[in-house]
Design a protein around this motif. Structure first.
Motif, PDB file in Angstrom:
ATOM      1  N   THR A   1       0.835  -1.055   0.076  1.00 36.31           N
ATOM      2  CA  THR A   1       0.173  -0.051  -0.040  1.00 36.31           C
ATOM      3  C   THR A   1       0.903   1.131  -0.146  1.00 36.31           C
ATOM      4  O   THR A   1       1.836   1.444   0.603  1.00 36.31           O
ATOM      5  N   ASP A   2       0.468   2.322  -0.725  1.00 35.19           N
ATOM      6  CA  ASP A   2       1.079   3.591  -0.680  1.00 35.19           C
ATOM      7  C   ASP A   2       1.263   4.224   0.727  1.00 35.19           C
ATOM      8  O   ASP A   2       0.313   4.454   1.231  1.00 35.19           O
TER       9      ASP A   2
ATOM     10  N   SER B   1       3.422   0.683  -5.762  1.00 36.94           N
ATOM     11  CA  SER B   1       2.290   0.138  -5.109  1.00 36.94           C
ATOM     12  C   SER B   1       1.631  -0.899  -5.579  1.00 36.94           C
ATOM     13  O   SER B   1       0.866  -0.625  -6.473  1.00 36.94           O
TER      14      SER B   1
ATOM     15  N   ASN C   1      -0.232  -3.116  -3.557  1.00 40.59           N
ATOM     16  CA  ASN C   1      -1.390  -3.381  -2.790  1.00 40.59           C
ATOM     17  C   ASN C   1      -1.451  -4.678  -2.157  1.00 40.59           C
ATOM     18  O   ASN C   1      -0.396  -4.771  -1.400  1.00 40.59           O
ATOM     19  N   CYS C   2      -1.993  -5.522  -2.516  1.00 43.07           N
ATOM     20  CA  CYS C   2      -2.220  -6.956  -1.694  1.00 43.07           C
ATOM     21  C   CYS C   2      -1.588  -8.044  -2.513  1.00 43.07           C
ATOM     22  O   CYS C   2      -2.152  -8.397  -3.456  1.00 43.07           O
TER      23      CYS C   2
ATOM     24  N   VAL D   1     -10.941  -4.470  -2.388  1.00 47.22           N
ATOM     25  CA  VAL D   1      -9.403  -4.914  -2.397  1.00 47.22           C
ATOM     26  C   VAL D   1      -8.840  -5.290  -3.296  1.00 47.22           C
ATOM     27  O   VAL D   1      -9.415  -5.689  -4.585  1.00 47.22           O
ATOM     28  N   ILE D   2      -7.687  -4.836  -3.941  1.00 45.02           N
ATOM     29  CA  ILE D   2      -7.047  -4.847  -4.957  1.00 45.02           C
ATOM     30  C   ILE D   2      -6.085  -6.151  -4.896  1.00 45.02           C
ATOM     31  O   ILE D   2      -4.942  -6.098  -3.965  1.00 45.02           O
TER      32      ILE D   2
ATOM     33  N   TYR E   1       0.794   2.715  -9.518  1.00 44.24           N
ATOM     34  CA  TYR E   1      -0.067   2.253  -8.961  1.00 44.24           C
ATOM     35  C   TYR E   1      -0.598   0.721  -9.881  1.00 44.24           C
ATOM     36  O   TYR E   1      -1.153   0.935 -10.848  1.00 44.24           O
TER      37      TYR E   1
ATOM     38  N   ARG F   1      -3.168  -1.828 -10.448  1.00 42.15           N
ATOM     39  CA  ARG F   1      -4.829  -1.972 -10.200  1.00 42.15           C
ATOM     40  C   ARG F   1      -5.579  -2.644 -11.270  1.00 42.15           C
ATOM     41  O   ARG F   1      -6.361  -2.057 -11.980  1.00 42.15           O
TER      42      ARG F   1
END
Length: 255
Positions: A119-120, A156, A158-159, A191-192, A218, A220
């Motif tokens: 996460t950023d 970034s 994310n997950c 959630v990503i 990012y 995504r």
């Protein structure tokens, strides 16, 4: 265009191995930092030998040996740090700051990617303890990078899918539930989830791209943006089983 020479630090870790493989697959001259302590870990030694067989160059240096670390950095154009968060947190932060100082002294690096990949941290000022300190330390590292005027890119992702998909986004396990699943809140927060191999590929693809210089990328993928409820529904469809949902209210979850 000639591709940059890439040094991967932490190349035997969970993300680092994937970054080395992606770098080699995309045709980048790839160097892997070989730290002295790795020689005691059979799995990591075998990984390094595998990288060498695939064309990577192993560079011996310690993050505690400033002169040798600077010499290693001067052999390449780009440094990608994938130092693992499984270290004691303060130790990992210290090692990354040592790497930043070496890059500053070397003075030749065209791009540095620090070990973030989650996460950023610049968007996580609202995070609760004990997690908040992780984001604060990452921001301290960013400030050090920018103060040293080191060209950089932040990733970034994310997950990581491997950590959050098989367990249906439950904490404390990596295995899929058999009959019950804990749902946090109402289970409808988006959630990503990103495949770790994709994280590595996009990281390497960003290295020579002028659009990513001093920017945050990012990751995504639209089809990977799911709620916990949607993730559970996909598992139920694949397995053919309906799982009991145990909803944990937000206040109880935060406690």
């Amino acid at each position: 265009m000639e591709k940059s020479k890439v040094l991967v630090v932490g190349g035997t870790g969970f993300v680092g191995r994937r970054i080395v493989v992606a770098s080699l697959a995309l045709g980048y001259p790839t160097f892997v930092l070989m730290r002295p302590e790795i020689s005691l870990d059979v799995d990591k030694v075998q990984a390094l030998l595998s990288f060498k067989a695939q064309g990577a160059r192993l560079v011996e240096a310690s993050l505690d040996d400033r002169a040798r670390l600077v010499a290693a950095v001067r052999q390449v154009d780009v440094v990608v740090s994938a130092l693992s968060g499984t270290h004691h947190r303060s130790q990992t932060v210290l090692l990354q700051h040592k790497l930043v100082e070496a890059i500053k002294e070397a003075g030749n690096i065209k791009r540095f990617i620090p070990s973030e990949f989650g996460t950023d941290p610049s968007r996580m000022g609202h995070a609760l303890e004990p997690g908040r300190v992780i984001f604060e330390e990452k921001m301290e590292l960013r400030r050090a990078i920018e103060a040293a005027k080191i060209p950089h890119t932040y990733i970034s992702a994310n997950c990581f899918a491997a950590y959050f998909c098989p367990n249906l986004a439950q904490m404390g396990t990596l295995l899929p539930p058999k009959d019950k699943v804990r749902v946090y809140g109402d289970g409808n927060v988006k959630v990503i989830f990103v495949d770790e191999d994709d994280v590595a590929t996009y990281t390497i693809k960003s290295l020579d791209d002028p659009r990513t210089l001093n920017k945050t990328i990012y990751l995504r993928p639209p089809e990977n943006i799911l709620t916990q409820n949607e993730l559970i529904a996909k598992w139920e469809k694949l397995s053919g089983n309906v799982i009991e949902k145990i909803y944990i209210p937000v206040d109880e979850w935060l406690q």
